[in-house]
Design a protein around this motif. Structure first.
Motif: not given
Ligand code: B1M
Length: 211
Positions: A1-4, A76-77, A26-28
Protein backbone atom coordinates in the motif's frame (compact mmCIF):
# COMPACT_ATOMS: atom_id res chain seq x y z
CA UNK A 1 0.00 0.00 0.00
CA UNK A 2 1.55 3.30 -1.15
CA UNK A 3 0.69 5.28 1.98
CA UNK A 4 2.33 2.67 4.26
CA UNK A 5 5.44 2.72 2.08
CA UNK A 6 5.52 6.52 2.40
CA UNK A 7 5.32 6.26 6.21
CA UNK A 8 8.02 3.57 6.24
CA UNK A 9 10.35 5.68 4.10
CA UNK A 10 9.65 8.91 6.01
CA UNK A 11 10.59 7.32 9.34
CA UNK A 12 13.68 5.76 7.79
CA UNK A 13 14.71 9.22 6.52
CA UNK A 14 13.87 10.92 9.82
CA UNK A 15 11.23 13.01 8.01
CA UNK A 16 8.84 13.86 10.85
CA UNK A 17 6.37 15.86 8.72
CA UNK A 18 6.29 13.17 6.07
CA UNK A 19 5.65 10.48 8.67
CA UNK A 20 2.91 12.34 10.57
CA UNK A 21 1.17 13.45 7.35
CA UNK A 22 1.41 9.87 6.12
CA UNK A 23 -0.27 8.58 9.28
CA UNK A 24 -3.08 11.17 8.97
CA UNK A 25 -3.56 10.25 5.30
CA UNK A 26 -3.62 6.52 6.07
CA UNK A 27 -6.22 7.05 8.80
CA UNK A 28 -8.37 9.17 6.46
CA UNK A 29 -8.14 6.38 3.85
CA UNK A 30 -9.45 3.93 6.44
CA UNK A 31 -6.23 1.92 6.95
CA UNK A 32 -6.44 0.01 10.26
CA UNK A 33 -4.37 1.64 13.05
CA UNK A 34 -2.67 -1.71 13.80
CA UNK A 35 -1.58 -1.97 10.17
CA UNK A 36 -0.16 1.56 10.21
CA UNK A 37 1.70 0.73 13.41
CA UNK A 38 3.04 -2.66 12.35
CA UNK A 39 3.67 -2.28 8.61
CA UNK A 40 4.58 1.41 8.61
CA UNK A 41 6.14 2.52 11.89
CA UNK A 42 7.42 -0.62 13.64
CA UNK A 43 8.73 -2.15 10.39
CA UNK A 44 10.62 1.03 9.67
CA UNK A 45 12.10 1.31 13.18
CA UNK A 46 13.24 -2.33 12.93
CA UNK A 47 15.06 -1.42 9.73
CA UNK A 48 16.59 1.64 11.46
CA UNK A 49 17.80 -0.71 14.20
CA UNK A 50 19.28 -3.09 11.64
CA UNK A 51 21.07 -0.25 9.82
CA UNK A 52 22.45 0.99 13.15
CA UNK A 53 23.70 -2.46 14.12
CA UNK A 54 25.36 -2.81 10.70
CA UNK A 55 27.12 0.54 11.13
CA UNK A 56 25.22 2.27 8.29
CA UNK A 57 23.25 4.53 10.64
CA UNK A 58 24.73 6.43 13.58
CA UNK A 59 23.11 7.99 16.68
CA UNK A 60 21.90 11.19 14.89
CA UNK A 61 20.07 9.21 12.15
CA UNK A 62 18.58 6.94 14.79
CA UNK A 63 17.46 9.92 16.89
CA UNK A 64 15.66 11.74 14.07
CA UNK A 65 14.03 8.50 12.91
CA UNK A 66 12.90 7.82 16.50
CA UNK A 67 11.46 11.32 16.78
CA UNK A 68 9.54 10.92 13.51
CA UNK A 69 8.23 7.62 14.83
CA UNK A 70 7.31 9.08 18.22
CA UNK A 71 5.38 12.00 16.68
CA UNK A 72 3.53 9.52 14.48
CA UNK A 73 2.72 7.20 17.40
CA UNK A 74 1.28 10.21 19.25
CA UNK A 75 -1.24 10.71 16.42
CA UNK A 76 -2.02 7.02 16.26
CA UNK A 77 -2.30 6.38 20.01
CA UNK A 78 -5.98 7.41 20.51
CA UNK A 79 -6.97 5.24 17.55
CA UNK A 80 -5.02 2.29 18.94
CA UNK A 81 -6.73 2.71 22.29
CA UNK A 82 -10.12 2.83 20.53
CA UNK A 83 -9.22 -0.31 18.58
CA UNK A 84 -8.05 -1.92 21.84
CA UNK A 85 -4.60 -2.80 20.48
CA UNK A 86 -2.68 -4.19 23.42
CA UNK A 87 0.98 -3.26 23.83
CA UNK A 88 3.53 -6.10 23.87
CA UNK A 89 4.36 -5.26 27.46
CA UNK A 90 5.03 -2.35 29.81
CA UNK A 91 8.46 -0.92 30.62
CA UNK A 92 9.30 1.52 33.41
CA UNK A 93 12.55 3.16 32.38
CA UNK A 94 14.75 5.74 34.08
CA UNK A 95 18.28 6.96 34.64
CA UNK A 96 19.44 5.80 38.05
CA UNK A 97 19.87 7.91 41.18
CA UNK A 98 22.58 10.56 40.95
CA UNK A 99 22.69 10.49 37.15
CA UNK A 100 21.20 13.23 34.96
CA UNK A 101 22.11 11.90 31.50
CA UNK A 102 18.96 11.15 29.55
CA UNK A 103 19.67 11.28 25.82
CA UNK A 104 20.50 7.57 25.57
CA UNK A 105 17.68 6.59 27.94
CA UNK A 106 15.18 8.56 25.82
CA UNK A 107 16.47 6.91 22.68
CA UNK A 108 16.09 3.46 24.21
CA UNK A 109 12.55 4.36 25.36
CA UNK A 110 11.67 5.49 21.84
CA UNK A 111 13.02 2.28 20.31
CA UNK A 112 11.08 0.20 22.83
CA UNK A 113 7.95 2.19 22.07
CA UNK A 114 8.64 1.71 18.36
CA UNK A 115 8.82 -2.03 18.99
CA UNK A 116 5.31 -1.98 20.51
CA UNK A 117 5.96 -1.58 24.27
CA UNK A 118 4.13 0.87 26.53
CA UNK A 119 6.61 3.16 28.28
CA UNK A 120 6.48 4.62 31.77
CA UNK A 121 9.27 7.19 31.73
CA UNK A 122 10.45 7.82 35.28
CA UNK A 123 12.98 10.46 34.16
CA UNK A 124 16.48 10.96 35.56
CA UNK A 125 18.02 10.70 39.03
CA UNK A 126 15.49 8.01 39.89
CA UNK A 127 15.78 6.47 43.37
CA UNK A 128 15.34 2.71 43.80
CA UNK A 129 11.99 3.17 45.62
CA UNK A 130 10.50 4.85 42.56
CA UNK A 131 11.31 1.79 40.42
CA UNK A 132 9.85 -0.44 43.14
CA UNK A 133 6.66 1.66 43.18
CA UNK A 134 6.37 1.40 39.38
CA UNK A 135 6.31 -2.40 39.72
CA UNK A 136 3.78 -2.23 42.57
CA UNK A 137 1.46 0.38 41.11
CA UNK A 138 1.86 0.24 37.34
CA UNK A 139 2.31 -3.51 36.92
CA UNK A 140 5.22 -3.21 34.51
CA UNK A 141 6.88 -6.28 32.97
CA UNK A 142 10.30 -4.64 32.64
CA UNK A 143 12.41 -2.21 34.61
CA UNK A 144 14.94 -0.35 32.43
CA UNK A 145 17.94 1.17 34.20
CA UNK A 146 20.31 3.56 32.45
CA UNK A 147 23.62 4.86 33.85
CA UNK A 148 26.27 6.96 32.12
CA UNK A 149 28.62 7.49 35.04
CA UNK A 150 30.86 4.89 36.63
CA UNK A 151 29.92 6.49 39.94
CA UNK A 152 26.19 5.86 39.43
CA UNK A 153 26.45 2.26 38.19
CA UNK A 154 26.19 0.92 41.80
CA UNK A 155 22.67 2.41 41.95
CA UNK A 156 21.67 -0.34 39.51
CA UNK A 157 22.66 -2.95 42.08
CA UNK A 158 20.86 -0.98 44.80
CA UNK A 159 17.70 -0.95 42.69
CA UNK A 160 17.83 -4.73 42.15
CA UNK A 161 18.40 -5.21 45.90
CA UNK A 162 15.38 -2.98 46.64
CA UNK A 163 13.23 -5.06 44.28
CA UNK A 164 14.36 -8.21 46.10
CA UNK A 165 13.70 -6.66 49.52
CA UNK A 166 10.16 -5.72 48.49
CA UNK A 167 9.46 -9.26 47.23
CA UNK A 168 8.86 -8.04 43.68
CA UNK A 169 12.05 -9.19 41.98
CA UNK A 170 10.40 -12.21 40.33
CA UNK A 171 7.63 -10.10 38.81
CA UNK A 172 9.85 -8.11 36.47
CA UNK A 173 12.77 -8.49 34.11
CA UNK A 174 15.49 -5.94 34.78
CA UNK A 175 17.26 -4.51 31.74
CA UNK A 176 20.37 -2.36 32.14
CA UNK A 177 22.50 -0.30 29.79
CA UNK A 178 24.56 2.85 29.33
CA UNK A 179 28.07 3.61 28.07
CA UNK A 180 30.05 2.21 31.06
CA UNK A 181 27.74 -0.78 31.60
CA UNK A 182 28.73 -4.25 30.35
CA UNK A 183 27.32 -7.77 30.14
CA UNK A 184 29.78 -8.76 32.88
CA UNK A 185 28.38 -6.07 35.14
CA UNK A 186 24.84 -7.26 34.40
CA UNK A 187 25.88 -10.80 35.39
CA UNK A 188 27.59 -9.52 38.52
CA UNK A 189 24.55 -7.62 39.84
CA UNK A 190 21.95 -10.15 38.66
CA UNK A 191 20.25 -8.09 35.96
CA UNK A 192 18.25 -10.16 33.46
CA UNK A 193 19.14 -8.31 30.29
CA UNK A 194 22.05 -6.15 29.17
CA UNK A 195 21.59 -4.10 26.00
CA UNK A 196 24.28 -1.96 24.49
CA UNK A 197 21.98 0.31 22.47
CA UNK A 198 18.35 1.09 21.61
CA UNK A 199 17.88 -1.44 18.81
CA UNK A 200 19.31 -4.31 20.84
CA UNK A 201 17.19 -3.23 23.85
CA UNK A 202 14.06 -3.49 21.66
CA UNK A 203 15.15 -6.82 20.17
CA UNK A 204 16.03 -8.35 23.55
CA UNK A 205 12.82 -7.14 25.22
CA UNK A 206 10.78 -8.71 22.41
CA UNK A 207 12.71 -11.98 22.79
CA UNK A 208 12.20 -11.94 26.57
CA UNK A 209 8.44 -11.35 26.32
CA UNK A 210 8.10 -14.32 23.92
CA UNK A 211 10.13 -16.65 26.17
CO1 B1M B 1 28.29 13.87 30.99
N1 B1M B 1 29.70 12.53 31.20
N2 B1M B 1 28.65 14.51 32.81
N3 B1M B 1 26.99 15.23 30.57
N4 B1M B 1 28.40 13.29 29.20
C1 B1M B 1 29.89 11.59 30.11
C2 B1M B 1 29.04 10.35 30.31
C3 B1M B 1 31.44 11.31 30.20
C4 B1M B 1 31.86 9.94 29.62
C5 B1M B 1 32.21 12.48 29.52
C6 B1M B 1 33.71 12.31 29.63
O1 B1M B 1 34.28 12.59 30.63
N5 B1M B 1 34.35 11.82 28.58
C7 B1M B 1 31.70 11.44 31.75
C8 B1M B 1 31.55 10.17 32.56
C9 B1M B 1 32.88 9.59 33.02
C10 B1M B 1 32.68 8.36 33.78
O2 B1M B 1 31.86 8.23 34.64
N6 B1M B 1 33.47 7.36 33.44
C11 B1M B 1 30.67 12.50 32.11
C12 B1M B 1 30.73 13.31 33.26
C13 B1M B 1 31.99 13.14 34.11
C14 B1M B 1 29.73 14.23 33.61
C15 B1M B 1 29.69 15.15 34.82
C16 B1M B 1 30.13 14.52 36.16
C17 B1M B 1 30.53 16.39 34.47
C18 B1M B 1 30.70 17.37 35.62
O3 B1M B 1 29.74 17.98 36.01
N7 B1M B 1 31.89 17.42 36.12
C19 B1M B 1 28.20 15.56 34.87
C20 B1M B 1 27.37 14.60 35.71
C21 B1M B 1 25.99 15.09 35.92
C22 B1M B 1 25.13 14.01 36.52
O4 B1M B 1 24.63 13.14 35.79
N8 B1M B 1 24.98 14.01 37.83
C23 B1M B 1 27.83 15.44 33.43
C24 B1M B 1 26.85 16.21 32.81
C25 B1M B 1 26.50 16.13 31.48
C26 B1M B 1 25.54 17.09 30.79
C27 B1M B 1 24.36 17.52 31.70
C28 B1M B 1 26.30 18.31 30.38
C29 B1M B 1 25.15 16.29 29.51
C30 B1M B 1 23.88 15.41 29.67
C31 B1M B 1 22.68 16.02 28.97
C32 B1M B 1 21.54 15.04 28.95
O5 B1M B 1 21.68 13.82 28.93
N9 B1M B 1 20.34 15.62 28.97
C33 B1M B 1 26.34 15.34 29.36
C34 B1M B 1 26.67 14.67 28.16
C35 B1M B 1 25.87 15.04 26.93
C36 B1M B 1 27.69 13.69 28.11
C37 B1M B 1 28.28 12.99 26.87
C38 B1M B 1 29.12 14.02 26.14
C39 B1M B 1 27.29 12.38 25.90
C40 B1M B 1 26.28 11.40 26.51
C41 B1M B 1 25.24 11.08 25.47
O6 B1M B 1 24.16 11.64 25.49
N10 B1M B 1 25.58 10.22 24.48
C42 B1M B 1 29.15 11.84 27.56
C43 B1M B 1 30.39 11.50 26.75
C44 B1M B 1 30.13 10.43 25.74
O7 B1M B 1 29.35 9.53 25.95
N11 B1M B 1 30.83 10.52 24.64
C45 B1M B 1 29.25 12.29 28.95
C46 B1M B 1 24.71 9.89 23.35
C47 B1M B 1 23.74 8.76 23.77
C48 B1M B 1 22.85 8.43 22.58
O8 B1M B 1 24.52 7.63 24.09
O9 B1M B 1 23.95 7.83 26.52
O10 B1M B 1 25.68 6.12 25.72
P1 B1M B 1 24.42 6.89 25.51
O11 B1M B 1 23.24 5.84 25.31
C49 B1M B 1 23.35 4.73 24.42
C50 B1M B 1 23.89 3.46 25.10
O12 B1M B 1 24.72 3.70 26.18
C51 B1M B 1 22.66 2.67 25.43
O13 B1M B 1 21.79 3.00 24.36
C52 B1M B 1 21.94 4.39 24.03
C53 B1M B 1 21.59 4.56 22.58
O14 B1M B 1 22.43 3.83 21.73
N12 B1M B 1 21.92 2.86 26.66
C54 B1M B 1 21.09 1.87 27.11
C55 B1M B 1 21.79 3.92 27.47
N13 B1M B 1 20.94 3.66 28.44
C56 B1M B 1 20.47 2.41 28.25
C57 B1M B 1 19.53 1.64 28.95
C58 B1M B 1 19.24 0.37 28.48
C59 B1M B 1 19.88 -0.16 27.36
C60 B1M B 1 20.81 0.59 26.66
O15 B1M B 1 18.34 -0.44 29.06
C61 B1M B 1 17.45 0.08 30.00
Amino acid sequence: MAVLEDIYKSVLDGNMNGATEGVKKALSEGVAPAEILNKGLIASMSEVGRLFEEGEYFVPEMLIAARAMQASVAILKPKLVEADIKPLGKVAIGTVKGDLHDIGKNLVAMMLEGAGFEIVDLGTDVPAEKFVNAVKEQHVNFIGLSALLTTTMPAMRTTIEALKASGLRNQVAVMIGGAPVTQNYANEIGADIYAQDGPSAARKAKEAIKA
